[in-house]
Enzyme design. Structure first.
Site, PDB file in Angstrom:
ATOM      1  N   ASN A  41       0.762  -1.108  -0.078  1.00 54.30           N
ATOM      2  CA  ASN A  41      -0.130   0.019  -0.062  1.00 54.30           C
ATOM      3  C   ASN A  41       0.840   1.078   0.059  1.00 54.30           C
ATOM      4  O   ASN A  41       1.968   1.377   0.717  1.00 54.30           O
ATOM      5  CB  ASN A  41      -0.831   0.116   1.059  1.00 54.30           C
ATOM      6  N   MET A  42       0.469   2.490  -0.686  1.00 57.06           N
ATOM      7  CA  MET A  42       1.023   3.624  -0.694  1.00 57.06           C
ATOM      8  C   MET A  42       0.028   4.639  -0.422  1.00 57.06           C
ATOM      9  O   MET A  42      -0.942   4.727  -0.729  1.00 57.06           O
ATOM     10  CB  MET A  42       1.639   3.873  -2.319  1.00 57.06           C
ATOM     11  N   GLU A  43       0.569   5.787   0.409  1.00 60.28           N
ATOM     12  CA  GLU A  43      -0.197   6.991   0.764  1.00 60.28           C
ATOM     13  C   GLU A  43       0.521   8.053   0.609  1.00 60.28           C
ATOM     14  O   GLU A  43       1.739   8.171   0.589  1.00 60.28           O
ATOM     15  CB  GLU A  43      -0.354   6.924   2.309  1.00 60.28           C
ATOM     16  N   HIS A  57      -3.837   0.569  -2.982  1.00 55.94           N
ATOM     17  CA  HIS A  57      -3.947  -0.468  -2.071  1.00 55.94           C
ATOM     18  C   HIS A  57      -3.142  -1.534  -2.383  1.00 55.94           C
ATOM     19  O   HIS A  57      -2.660  -1.538  -3.523  1.00 55.94           O
ATOM     20  CB  HIS A  57      -5.478  -1.180  -1.921  1.00 55.94           C
ATOM     21  N   GLU A  91      -3.228  -4.852  -3.032  1.00 54.68           N
ATOM     22  CA  GLU A  91      -3.815  -5.408  -4.257  1.00 54.68           C
ATOM     23  C   GLU A  91      -3.642  -4.880  -5.179  1.00 54.68           C
ATOM     24  O   GLU A  91      -3.268  -5.320  -6.469  1.00 54.68           O
ATOM     25  CB  GLU A  91      -5.106  -6.186  -3.911  1.00 54.68           C
ATOM     26  N   CYS A 126     -10.113  -5.573   1.288  1.00 58.02           N
ATOM     27  CA  CYS A 126     -11.209  -4.592   1.432  1.00 58.02           C
ATOM     28  C   CYS A 126     -12.207  -4.660   0.423  1.00 58.02           C
ATOM     29  O   CYS A 126     -11.969  -5.213  -0.734  1.00 58.02           O
ATOM     30  CB  CYS A 126     -10.735  -3.303   1.767  1.00 58.02           C
ATOM     31  N   CYS A 181     -11.025  -3.495  -3.020  1.00 61.76           N
ATOM     32  CA  CYS A 181      -9.904  -4.248  -3.548  1.00 61.76           C
ATOM     33  C   CYS A 181     -10.732  -5.402  -4.357  1.00 61.76           C
ATOM     34  O   CYS A 181     -10.306  -5.983  -5.392  1.00 61.76           O
ATOM     35  CB  CYS A 181      -8.833  -4.714  -2.571  1.00 61.76           C
TER      36      CYS A 181
END
Length: 294
Positions: free
Chosen positions: A89-91, A102, A104, A129, A132
């Protein structure tokens, strides 16, 4: 070895460490394993395919960029070619939460942008989630895609997404990871052509708004991202996120980006320019250009 892997690597079994060490030695390890490498790791570690994927999940999760949540999720997409692709995951601080990638999505986009033609399974360390699950339903593997979670028996996407709505409900025949080429002519310099090539690969059957992004690093390395739409619209992955995902998985940082180009149609129903420029500027890149597809 990139420092992000050191903690997870130290916790692996000795025989798996020995087999992985030469693969991870490159600071810019591409966060993927070829079918041959997977076979070697299985034989050396004495693990079957599922057990090996679970053992490698901490390495995938180590690729996460979670400045906001500090909650690392890792995923491994297993291609029909036998190649495995890490994802995490990347923010993006300073951007909006909608720009988040996300785990996936990261692994699947990684596989797609490397030319994988389909997926057999996705292994992930936390339950996917709803976002995804819907994203995965756009794939040409459909509801038969196998999903593997630690401590649980494997299930198909059909089990995780009952009564699913997807592209087939909208009579869409060409699915994500099917080969596509929209035929836009390559013009301009190398980076511009890379962005156009990425746009040609777009999966955009709902808006018919192709787009692609190319990022050039200070060492000359180029990473591209293609637009990937979803039948439910919101799980759509913008092209910038695809490019940033590849860049990060390959051990580069946002500060390494020296130039970015977005390729899209000026009269498209959906325009990527404002969101792309805003996110890149939040990450410190201000040398951003746009080329219009003809």
């Amino acid at each position: 070895m990139h420092p992000r892997f050191q903690t997870a690597f130290a916790q692996l079994a000795d025989n798996l460490q020995s087999a992985l060490a030469p693969i991870l030695a490159d600071h810019h390890f591409p966060a993927m394993l070829t079918a041959e490498q997977v076979s070697t790791l299985k034989n050396t570690a004495g693990l079957d395919e599922d057990a090996l994927a679970f053992a490698l999940l901490p390495l995938a999760a180590a690729c996460a960029r979670t400045d906001l949540s500090h909650f690392n999720v890792g995923a491994i997409a297993r291609g029909v070619s036998g190649n495995w692709y890490f994802g995490a995951n990347m923010e993006f601080l300073g951007a909006t939460m909608q720009q988040t990638v996300h785990a996936e999505q990261s692994a699947i986009s990684h596989a797609w942008l490397r030319g994988e033609k389909g997926l057999a399974a996705v292994t992930v360390n936390y339950t996917p989630c709803g976002h995804c699950r819907q994203f995965m339903n756009e794939l040409n593997s459909g509801l038969d895609l196998r999903i593997h979670l630690p401590g649980r028996a494997p299930h198909t996407l059909r089990d995780y997404l009952p009564d699913a709505f997807g592209p087939k409900d909208l009579e869409i025949k060409t699915l994500l990871m099917d080969e596509q080429d929209h035929g836009f002519t390559l013009t301009g310099d190398t980076l511009t052509q890379a962005a156009i090539t990425a746009a040609n690969k777009s999966h955009m059957p709902y808006s018919h708004s192709p787009s692609g992004v190319a990022l050039e690093c200070k060492d000359g390395r180029i990473f591209t991202g293609s637009y990937a739409e979803n039948a439910a619209f919101n799980p759509t992955l913008p092209p910038l996120q695809g490019a940033l995902n590849l860049l990060s998985l390959n051990g580069y940082d946002y500060a390494d980006i020296q130039r970015a180009i977005l390729a899209e149609k000026g009269d498209a129903a959906l325009i990527q320019w404002d969101a792309t420029a805003a996110t890149l500027k939040a990450l410190g890149c201000h040398n951003i250009d746009r080329v219009l597809l003809g």
